[in-house]
Design a protein around this motif. Structure first.
Motif, mmCIF file in Angstrom:
data_model
loop_
_atom_site.group_PDB
_atom_site.id
_atom_site.type_symbol
_atom_site.label_atom_id
_atom_site.label_comp_id
_atom_site.label_asym_id
_atom_site.label_seq_id
_atom_site.Cartn_x
_atom_site.Cartn_y
_atom_site.Cartn_z
ATOM 1 N N LEU A 1 0.812 -1.215 0.000
ATOM 2 C CA LEU A 1 0.000 0.000 0.000
ATOM 3 C C LEU A 1 0.845 1.263 0.000
ATOM 4 N N THR A 2 1.929 1.279 0.752
ATOM 5 C CA THR A 2 2.775 2.470 0.871
ATOM 6 C C THR A 2 3.887 2.507 -0.161
ATOM 7 N N GLN A 3 3.890 1.581 -1.111
ATOM 8 C CA GLN A 3 4.905 1.483 -2.172
ATOM 9 C C GLN A 3 6.323 1.513 -1.582
ATOM 10 N N THR A 4 6.536 0.660 -0.612
ATOM 11 C CA THR A 4 7.836 0.570 0.065
ATOM 12 C C THR A 4 8.870 -0.056 -0.870
ATOM 13 N N ARG A 5 10.042 0.537 -0.905
ATOM 14 C CA ARG A 5 11.160 -0.034 -1.668
ATOM 15 C C ARG A 5 11.942 -0.972 -0.747
ATOM 16 N N TYR A 6 12.127 -2.208 -1.202
ATOM 17 C CA TYR A 6 12.889 -3.152 -0.392
ATOM 18 C C TYR A 6 13.730 -4.026 -1.319
ATOM 19 N N TYR A 7 14.706 -4.701 -0.716
ATOM 20 C CA TYR A 7 15.691 -5.439 -1.510
ATOM 21 C C TYR A 7 15.768 -6.894 -1.049
ATOM 22 N N ASP A 8 15.995 -7.770 -2.016
ATOM 23 C CA ASP A 8 16.286 -9.180 -1.767
ATOM 24 C C ASP A 8 17.541 -9.551 -2.540
ATOM 25 N N GLN A 9 18.285 -10.517 -2.018
ATOM 26 C CA GLN A 9 19.443 -11.027 -2.741
ATOM 27 C C GLN A 9 19.462 -12.549 -2.662
ATOM 28 N N PRO A 10 18.606 -13.197 -3.436
ATOM 29 C CA PRO A 10 18.571 -14.667 -3.403
ATOM 30 C C PRO A 10 19.796 -15.310 -4.026
ATOM 31 N N SER A 11 20.461 -14.609 -4.949
ATOM 32 C CA SER A 11 21.640 -15.151 -5.617
ATOM 33 C C SER A 11 22.899 -14.712 -4.880
ATOM 34 N N LEU A 12 23.897 -15.591 -4.892
ATOM 35 C CA LEU A 12 25.133 -15.303 -4.180
ATOM 36 C C LEU A 12 25.958 -14.231 -4.871
ATOM 37 N N THR A 13 25.956 -14.225 -6.202
ATOM 38 C CA THR A 13 26.840 -13.331 -6.947
ATOM 39 C C THR A 13 26.122 -12.160 -7.596
ATOM 40 N N ALA A 14 24.825 -12.285 -7.879
ATOM 41 C CA ALA A 14 24.090 -11.202 -8.535
ATOM 42 C C ALA A 14 23.828 -10.065 -7.557
ATOM 43 N N PRO A 15 23.652 -8.838 -8.060
ATOM 44 C CA PRO A 15 23.363 -7.714 -7.171
ATOM 45 C C PRO A 15 21.971 -7.834 -6.555
ATOM 46 N N PRO A 16 21.704 -7.080 -5.476
ATOM 47 C CA PRO A 16 20.378 -7.128 -4.849
ATOM 48 C C PRO A 16 19.277 -6.719 -5.828
ATOM 49 N N ILE A 17 18.099 -7.320 -5.644
ATOM 50 C CA ILE A 17 16.937 -7.041 -6.475
ATOM 51 C C ILE A 17 16.043 -6.048 -5.751
ATOM 52 N N GLN A 18 15.664 -4.976 -6.442
ATOM 53 C CA GLN A 18 14.803 -3.957 -5.838
ATOM 54 C C GLN A 18 13.338 -4.249 -6.150
ATOM 55 N N ASN A 19 12.491 -4.163 -5.126
ATOM 56 C CA ASN A 19 11.053 -4.344 -5.273
ATOM 57 C C ASN A 19 10.360 -3.120 -4.681
ATOM 58 N N PHE A 20 9.402 -2.588 -5.412
ATOM 59 C CA PHE A 20 8.722 -1.414 -4.856
ATOM 60 C C PHE A 20 7.330 -1.206 -5.437
ATOM 61 N N ASP A 21 6.872 -2.030 -6.325
ATOM 62 C CA ASP A 21 5.628 -1.756 -7.028
ATOM 63 C C ASP A 21 4.407 -1.977 -6.136
ATOM 64 N N ARG A 22 3.521 -1.004 -6.138
ATOM 65 C CA ARG A 22 2.209 -1.162 -5.534
ATOM 66 C C ARG A 22 1.319 -1.892 -6.529
ATOM 67 N N THR A 23 0.505 -2.830 -6.054
ATOM 68 C CA THR A 23 -0.331 -3.630 -6.938
ATOM 69 C C THR A 23 -1.783 -3.564 -6.484
ATOM 70 N N VAL A 24 -2.665 -3.229 -7.411
ATOM 71 C CA VAL A 24 -4.100 -3.254 -7.167
ATOM 72 C C VAL A 24 -4.644 -4.553 -7.741
ATOM 73 N N ARG A 25 -5.367 -5.313 -6.918
ATOM 74 C CA ARG A 25 -5.855 -6.624 -7.331
ATOM 75 C C ARG A 25 -7.383 -6.652 -7.267
ATOM 76 N N ILE A 26 -7.985 -7.245 -8.285
ATOM 77 C CA ILE A 26 -9.434 -7.418 -8.353
ATOM 78 C C ILE A 26 -9.713 -8.878 -8.693
ATOM 79 N N ALA A 27 -10.662 -9.470 -7.985
ATOM 80 C CA ALA A 27 -11.034 -10.864 -8.253
ATOM 81 C C ALA A 27 -12.548 -10.998 -8.206
ATOM 82 N N LEU A 28 -13.083 -11.789 -9.116
ATOM 83 C CA LEU A 28 -14.514 -12.047 -9.186
ATOM 84 C C LEU A 28 -14.735 -13.541 -9.286
ATOM 85 N N GLN A 29 -15.603 -14.070 -8.413
ATOM 86 C CA GLN A 29 -15.946 -15.484 -8.485
ATOM 87 C C GLN A 29 -17.455 -15.614 -8.655
ATOM 88 N N TRP A 30 -17.827 -16.414 -9.646
ATOM 89 C CA TRP A 30 -19.233 -16.581 -10.002
ATOM 90 C C TRP A 30 -19.550 -18.069 -9.975
#
Length: 693
Positions: A660-689
């Protein structure tokens, strides 16, 4: 080949005709619109097949006294905390979570609906002590302060409806959008942390995750669901179920998903950003079904994914894409034979397979363009027999036999259009025998004793014991003291990495854990729990960044605390807080382990706003800072909000905002690759019929 390499696999040079995996993939050339029409046609056919009125199961007469089922407990009004929830993962038999010989955490289908969870990874992040990161193509799971690079989730044992689901290449299971299980098909997920090899053998190192899927009673006839979000992800899902009274029942679900223009995980030159993001694309589909008659159960699942990841060939920067294609299948047949009130036998036979191909362009020192091709192919069969006996007063004896035969294990590495440079072939089998006694010494005291013997082609014979004591101090308080051990043997993926770098395969890693847990219902509306653990880990298999091979690392010591509180208000509010503190260090060093956060926090809240059919939900997830080889990644806090509106018995609408607050955060799952930046806010809609009940 080094003399120290075991007979796990053979490394050999041989010509191989490259195969185009996509040529064998149905619908590989179809677009999203064509797939949508296909599912709508299936929907029409399903509604024709389900014209008969859905038959509810006959309720037991009021004169019969039985333990409430999980489904009945989940329908308990939200002004009381559910009691005596039944689970199976902790002891391989159905029993109350309060008296089980381990702490087990649950995420239910109701949680998935309320918080609009899209992937199995998002479901697992609600569990105490679990932290997940992603590199855009794979999700990595860290447990209780240990999230090593390149371990590919092989330190957790995954079960689907009680059947082993780890593959035979990396001993892992996919938990992202590529998971073989659709989250809307999940009834609940049980997570029992701690060593589980005394019951389950290899890979039950940090715990066991059992994914229980929905049957006819929860799928309710024919239903269609649509999910969209602001990142252009779109999913269409159809399921239908039918029960012929006292005869047979069947169910089928199919889903297709497309994610175009996925945000880039690494920065790119400004002039290429839009082009590269337009090439960052994923699409997949799943098919799941089952049939049950006369006590026999057949279940099957199939999924397929195609992912394109943009890359850039440097000097000068040239946009390219890496193509990933994968497919997985599994099916099982099972039946429980009840011979008398004292004896019953549970038999399960399953077969699974996987196929993976990655094509990645690269340039040699002379700037000539080649395409590296990596293929992984696996197929294995698993049989399980479990015998239960209640002949002795106050004892429940379990004896079991498991055997996994690997029918195909192969990794090939080379350049597309040329014979493979390396081929690694495995021919493994695993056999396990276990015994367990659940002994109720006194009405308030239960002692659990168990042990398992495992043998395989790839590792030595290993015996893992287990002991647990459960003290029901009062009707509202339970104390559990547990001690167990576990092991993990190096897999084919780790072998092939070491064979390429001419290093011996590491020996098996081992863990011993002692845990003390306390659970207390203060009132019918409020409960809390505490779990302290201490683990000693030896010969941990980890990758050495300097030689690029897997080694047995130094001994580790880990200890920590999982704490939780749950409250249900009179106005049907629900509040849950889970906090995990964990400390994992090398025994001969003072520094913390890399990529291992010390603190994890989850806050979940939901309540009706205007009426019981309009529910607001909130989730806060916090992760503390983590060390890497070169830097320290800061901690972060994420907030998600969701509204679930049950417009009628047939129609349900969900709207949510994640990050909701579009927080920027980092992950580094790979040992040698640089950290991955995540920050996207996502709006989700779902309909079940629900088209038909």
């Amino acid at each position: 080949m080094p003399a120290s390499l075991p007979p796990y696999c053979k490394k050999r040079m041989k010509p191989c005709m490259p195969q185009n995996a996509l040529a064998r993939i149905p619908f590989a050339g179809c677009n999203m619109r064509h797939r949508a029409w296909l599912l709508l046609c299936l929907c029409y056919c399903g509604s024709v097949l389900a014209q008969q009125q859905y038959q509810q199961q006959l309720q037991q007469t009021t004169s019969q006294i039985a333990e409430p089922s999980l489904e009945e407990l989940l329908r308990t009004p939200l002004n009381a905390v559910p009691r005596d929830v039944e689970i199976t993962t902790a002891s391989r038999t159905q029993q109350s979570a309060d008296t089980a010989p381990a702490i087990t955490y649950l995420v239910t289908s109701q949680d998935i609906r309320l918080f609009q969870l899209r992937t199995l990874a998002e479901v697992l992040q609600l569990m105490p002590g679990i932290q997940i990161s992603s590199d855009g193509g794979f999700h990595y799971i860290g447990v209780r302060g240990l999230g090593r690079h390149a371990d590919f989730n092989s330190r957790l044992l995954f079960l689907i409806d009680g059947v082993r689901a780890n593959d035979n290449i990396g001993d892992a299971m996919l938990v992202g959008t590529d998971a073989i299980v659709d989250v809307e098909s999940i009834e609940r997920v049980e997570f029992t942390p701690g060593p589980g090899s005394a019951l389950y053998g290899n890979n039950a190192f940090f715990g066991v995750l059992n994914i229980v899927t929905k049957g006819v009673s929860r799928l309710h006839g024919v239903a269609l669901s649509i999910q969209l979000d602001s990142l252009q992800q779109q999913q269409l899902r159809l399921n239908f179920a039918h029960r012929e009274q006292a005869s047979w029942e069947s169910w089928l679900s199919a889903s297709i998903n497309e994610r175009p223009n996925i945000p880039l995980t690494y920065p790119a030159p400004d002039q290429f950003t839009d082009l590269l993001q337009s090439q960052n694309h994923e699409d997949f589909y799943r098919l799941q079904g089952g049939f049950k008659s006369s006590g026999w159960l057949w279940q099957g699942a199939y999924n397929q994914r195609k992912l394109t990841i943009p890359i850039g060939l440097s000097e000068p920067f040239t946009p390219e894409v890496s193509d990933i294609s994968e497919r997985n299948y599994r099916y099982r047949i099972s039946k429980k034979f009840v011979f008398s009130t004292e004896w019953e036998l549970d038999a399960k036979l399953s077969q699974s397979g996987l196929g993976f191909q990655r094509l990645e362009p690269y340039q040699d020192p002379r700037l000539q363009r080649f395409v590296a091709e990596t293929r992984m192919d696996g197929r294995w069969r698993h049989i399980e027999l479990q015998l239960a006996n209640r002949s002795f007063a106050s004892h429940l004896l379990l004896a079991g036999f498991e055997h996994q035969q690997d029918l195909l294990q192969q990794i090939t590495i080379g350049d597309a259009g040329f014979p493979p440079a390396f081929t690694f072939i495995g021919n493994n089998h695993r056999t396990g025998i276990f015994l367990q006694d659940l002994w109720q010494i006194l009405p308030e005291h239960t002692l659990v004793l168990g042990a398992r013997f495992d043998d395989s082609e790839t590792g030595p014979a290993i015996t893992t014991p287990r002991v647990a004591w459960i003290w029901q101090t009062t009707a509202d308080m339970t104390l559990k003291l547990m001690h167990g051990s576990a092991f993990r043997v190096a897999n084919l993926n780790e072998f092939s990495t070491n064979a390429l770098t001419i290093h011996p395969i590491p020996s098996e890693e081992k863990i011993e854990t002692t845990e003390l847990a306390w659970q207390h219902y203060l009132t019918s509306q409020l409960q809390y729990r505490l779990a302290f653990f201490q683990s000693n880990i030896t010969d941990l298999i980890e990758i050495d960044p300097f030689i690029g091979a897997f080694i047995n690392g130094s001994a580790l010591r880990s200890h920590g605390l999982d704490a939780g509180i749950e409250y249900r208000g009179r106005q049907q509010q629900q509040f849950r807080l889970n906090w995990s503190w964990q400390n994992t260090r090398y025994q001969q060093q003072t520094k913390l382990l890399e990529n291992s956060p010390s603190h994890l926090l989850n806050i979940l809240y939901n309540q009706p706003l205007f009426n019981p059919d309009f529910i607001f939900s909130w989730q806060t997830r916090a992760v503390s800072q983590r060390e890497t080889l070169l830097e320290r990644l800061p901690g972060y806090v994420l907030h998600n909000a969701n509204i679930l509106w049950q417009l009628s018995d047939e129609l349900e609408l969900s709207f949510g905002i994640h990050n909701l607050t579009q927080t920027r955060y980092y992950d580094q799952p790979s040992l040698t690759a640089p950290p991955i930046q995540n920050f996207d806010r996502t709006v989700r809609i779902a309909l079940q019929w629900r088209l038909h009940r």
